[in-house]
Design a protein around this motif. Structure first.
Motif, short mmCIF file in Angstrom:
data_model
loop_
_atom_site.label_atom_id
_atom_site.label_comp_id
_atom_site.label_asym_id
_atom_site.label_seq_id
_atom_site.Cartn_x
_atom_site.Cartn_y
_atom_site.Cartn_z
N LEU A 175 0.81 -1.23 0.00
CA LEU A 175 0.00 0.00 0.00
C LEU A 175 0.84 1.27 0.00
O LEU A 175 0.50 2.25 -0.66
CB LEU A 175 -0.92 0.01 1.22
CG LEU A 175 -2.22 -0.77 1.05
CD1 LEU A 175 -2.68 -1.39 2.35
CD2 LEU A 175 -3.31 0.15 0.51
N ARG A 176 1.93 1.25 0.76
CA ARG A 176 2.75 2.45 0.86
C ARG A 176 4.04 2.23 0.06
O ARG A 176 4.62 1.15 0.11
CB ARG A 176 3.10 2.75 2.33
CG ARG A 176 1.89 2.91 3.22
CD ARG A 176 1.54 4.38 3.47
NE ARG A 176 1.13 5.11 2.30
CZ ARG A 176 -0.14 5.31 1.92
NH1 ARG A 176 -1.12 4.81 2.63
NH2 ARG A 176 -0.42 6.00 0.85
N CYS A 380 -9.52 6.85 4.79
CA CYS A 380 -8.35 5.99 4.61
C CYS A 380 -7.92 5.44 5.97
O CYS A 380 -7.91 6.17 6.95
CB CYS A 380 -7.20 6.80 4.01
SG CYS A 380 -5.70 5.82 3.83
N TYR A 382 -4.94 3.66 6.04
CA TYR A 382 -3.59 3.18 5.73
C TYR A 382 -2.54 4.29 5.74
O TYR A 382 -1.55 4.20 5.04
CB TYR A 382 -3.61 2.48 4.37
CG TYR A 382 -4.65 1.38 4.27
CD1 TYR A 382 -4.70 0.35 5.20
CD2 TYR A 382 -5.59 1.38 3.24
CE1 TYR A 382 -5.65 -0.65 5.12
CE2 TYR A 382 -6.54 0.38 3.14
CZ TYR A 382 -6.57 -0.63 4.09
OH TYR A 382 -7.51 -1.62 4.00
N ILE A 384 -3.00 7.82 5.16
CA ILE A 384 -3.28 9.14 4.58
C ILE A 384 -4.32 9.80 5.48
O ILE A 384 -5.34 9.18 5.82
CB ILE A 384 -3.81 9.04 3.13
CG1 ILE A 384 -2.75 8.40 2.21
CG2 ILE A 384 -4.23 10.40 2.61
CD1 ILE A 384 -1.62 9.30 1.79
N CYS A 436 -4.83 0.58 -4.69
CA CYS A 436 -5.90 0.69 -3.69
C CYS A 436 -6.75 1.87 -4.13
O CYS A 436 -6.23 2.95 -4.40
CB CYS A 436 -5.31 0.96 -2.30
SG CYS A 436 -6.61 1.32 -1.07
N MET A 437 -8.05 1.64 -4.22
CA MET A 437 -8.97 2.72 -4.59
C MET A 437 -10.07 2.83 -3.52
O MET A 437 -11.17 3.31 -3.80
CB MET A 437 -9.62 2.38 -5.94
CG MET A 437 -8.65 2.05 -7.06
SD MET A 437 -8.35 3.46 -8.10
CE MET A 437 -9.90 3.51 -8.98
N ALA A 438 -9.77 2.35 -2.31
CA ALA A 438 -10.82 2.19 -1.30
C ALA A 438 -11.51 3.50 -0.95
O ALA A 438 -12.71 3.51 -0.66
CB ALA A 438 -10.24 1.55 -0.04
N CYS A 439 -10.77 4.61 -0.97
CA CYS A 439 -11.44 5.86 -0.60
C CYS A 439 -12.45 6.29 -1.66
O CYS A 439 -13.31 7.13 -1.40
CB CYS A 439 -10.44 6.95 -0.26
SG CYS A 439 -9.09 7.08 -1.39
FE1 SF4 Z 1 -5.96 5.21 1.69
FE2 SF4 Z 1 -7.33 5.85 -0.47
FE3 SF4 Z 1 -4.70 5.54 -0.58
FE4 SF4 Z 1 -6.28 3.42 -0.27
S1 SF4 Z 1 -6.19 4.80 -2.05
S2 SF4 Z 1 -4.39 3.86 0.83
S3 SF4 Z 1 -7.89 4.28 1.03
S4 SF4 Z 1 -5.81 7.13 0.53
#
Ligand code: SF4
Length: 458
Positions: A175-176, A380, A382, A384, A436-439
């Motif tokens: 993710l990061r 978020c 993770y 942010i 990751c598009m969770a937001c």
């Molecule tokens: Fe967080 Fe959105 Fe980045 Fe996923 S895409 S890690 S939910 S800011």
């Protein structure tokens, strides 16, 4: 946050200073460097910018050839000195230092368990749970680190250092961002490639999901603590967070943002006189939009470089003050013009409304807002810093309602497919382009196990 590590260079502290300075945009609250000469740790951490925290004398006192460094903004734990990283602990017969970029979703749960069985925490930072997990293990150091990393859930890039070892790890979804470079015989690790470039290091590769790299007298060992899961690099790194001169996953950020602007033009063409971007992160996208449409790109907004980035200030009050301090509309450029304003995201809507009104006050006859990301609807977890769901304007309002709220003549967002296409990179064929598009879509790549401690609303 931003992390920077050096293995095998006698000027480790000075290299870290320059590296962290290049990563300053990732966190402006505190900075710290911990160096070891193989026998003892030398470190310094303070609230403030890298250039405020370190001077020549301070760097000269940090002798050693291995180091980890950190710039911080708070997503978990308060903004105060005890939470400034690297965190330092006594460990067995030596020392242990940890620096992280990211957030551990189940830290409250683990912390509670550890506290119930006797652990005493020094900080409110979620990173400290990893130190306790390592310290409690009776296994050798590397196995203890692996066990600890397998227990935590979240998005993280870890740098863990003892007197004779440096360990770098990336979460199972990647993710990061975390990247590896070489400078002569030395190994360099950084959140972004711009920090490698700054010190003249050569990019070797990004660290992949679930990887664990170990550096010690035996050289570099490439290991893993878990099998990689679905690759899900944070889309906001591409949209907003990372510097335009960095490369992520094989794609340059400026070029990716330009492609987002071009894609935006294909999805939402507006007849207007000029295109302007909200500095700094949206300038590349505005250039892309202008190139695709033939509408001239103009510098309609100017940023005062010497104020903080609004997205990473801890409080709403500071955030609102920040906007006023940092941006101005260029009257002679926008007056009498139909303006397309390109921005990277709308979080609460307050910033967008201020900028639209600023352009109108400076004489723009129309202001059309184009956002180079899909609507930001979900918080978020993770690393942010985003507000609770209820404060995210797109979670409860339609696009038309948001348009009215920000006082724009029209408003459009980039589609999720368009974003994935524009980002490209080496993951174009992976699930969601390896992002990751969770937001945007509520599809979180990890379990969200808060253990009843988490206050955020779903
Ligand atoms: Fe967080 Fe959105 Fe980045 Fe996923 S895409 S890690 S939910 S800011």
């Amino acid at each position: 946050c931003g992390v920077f590590g050096v293995y095998g260079h006698q000027d480790a502290a000075t290299l870290s200073y320059y590296g962290l300075h290049a990563l300053q945009h990732r966190g402006e609250e505190s900075a710290g460097i911990c160096v070891t000469n193989g026998v003892q740790f030398n470190y310094h951490r303070e609230m403030g910018l890298v250039k405020e925290v370190f001077d020549k004398d301070r760097l000269a006192s940090l002798t050693g050839d291995m180091s980890i460094g950190h710039v911080r903004y708070s997503t978990s734990g308060d903004s105060r000195l005890t939470n400034a990283q690297p965190l330092i602990f006594k460990y067995r017969d030596g020392d242990l230092a940890i620096a992280t970029n990211g957030n551990i979703v189940n830290a409250p749960l683990i912390r509670k368990e550890l506290e119930q069985t006797g652990s005493i925490f020094q900080t409110t930072s979620d990173t400290e749970v990893v130190a306790h997990l390592i310290a409690r293990s009776s296994k050798d150091f590397i196995e203890a680190v692996k066990d600890a990393l397998r227990k935590i859930v979240g998005g993280f890039a870890f740098m863990i250092m003892t007197n004779d070892k440096l360990v770098i790890a990336s979460d199972p979804n990647g993710l990061r961002p975390i990247t590896m470079g070489r400078l002569g015989d030395a190994y360099i690790f950084a959140s972004e490639t711009c920090a490698l470039e700054t010190i003249g290091a050569e990019l070797v590769r990004d660290i992949g999901p679930g990887e664990l790299l170990i550096l010690d007298r035996g050289g570099l060992r490439e290991d893993r603590f878990t099998e990689p899961q679905r690759k899900a690099l944070c889309a906001m790194e591409y949209i907003y967070f990372a510097r335009p001169d960095s490369d992520l996953n094989g794609a340059n950020l400026h070029s990716a943002r330009k492609r987002m602007g071009r894609q935006m033009a294909l999805e939402s063409f507006i007849d207007a006189d000029i295109v302007t971007g909200v500095p700094d992160s949206s300038l590349s996208a505005a250039i892309g939009y202008a190139e695709q449409t033939g509408i001239p790109y103009e510098m309609g907004l100017i940023k005062n470089k010497y104020t903080g980035r609004t997205f990473i200030q801890p409080s709403q009050e500071l955030r609102e003050q920040g906007v006023k301090m940092k941006l101005s509309a260029v009257r002679s450029v926008v007056s009498g013009k139909r303006v397309i304003m390109i921005d990277d995201s709308i979080v609460r809507g307050t910033t967008s409304r201020r900028i639209v009104n600023m352009l109108r006050d400076a004489g723009a006859t129309e202001v059309h807002v184009l956002i180079t990301s899909p609507p930001f609807k979900n918080p978020c977890f993770y690393g942010i810093d985003t507000p609770d769901r209820k404060e995210l304007i797109a979670s409860s309002k339609s696009i038309e309602e948001i348009r009215k709220e920000i006082n724009a003549d029209s408003l459009a967002f980039l589609s999720p497919k368009g974003l994935i296409k524009a980002v490209g990179g080496n993951s174009a064929n992976e699930y969601k382009g390896g992002l990751c598009m969770a937001c945007f879509d509520n599809d979180y790549p990890t379990k969200l196990d808060f253990g009843g401690e988490e206050k955020r609303s779903f």
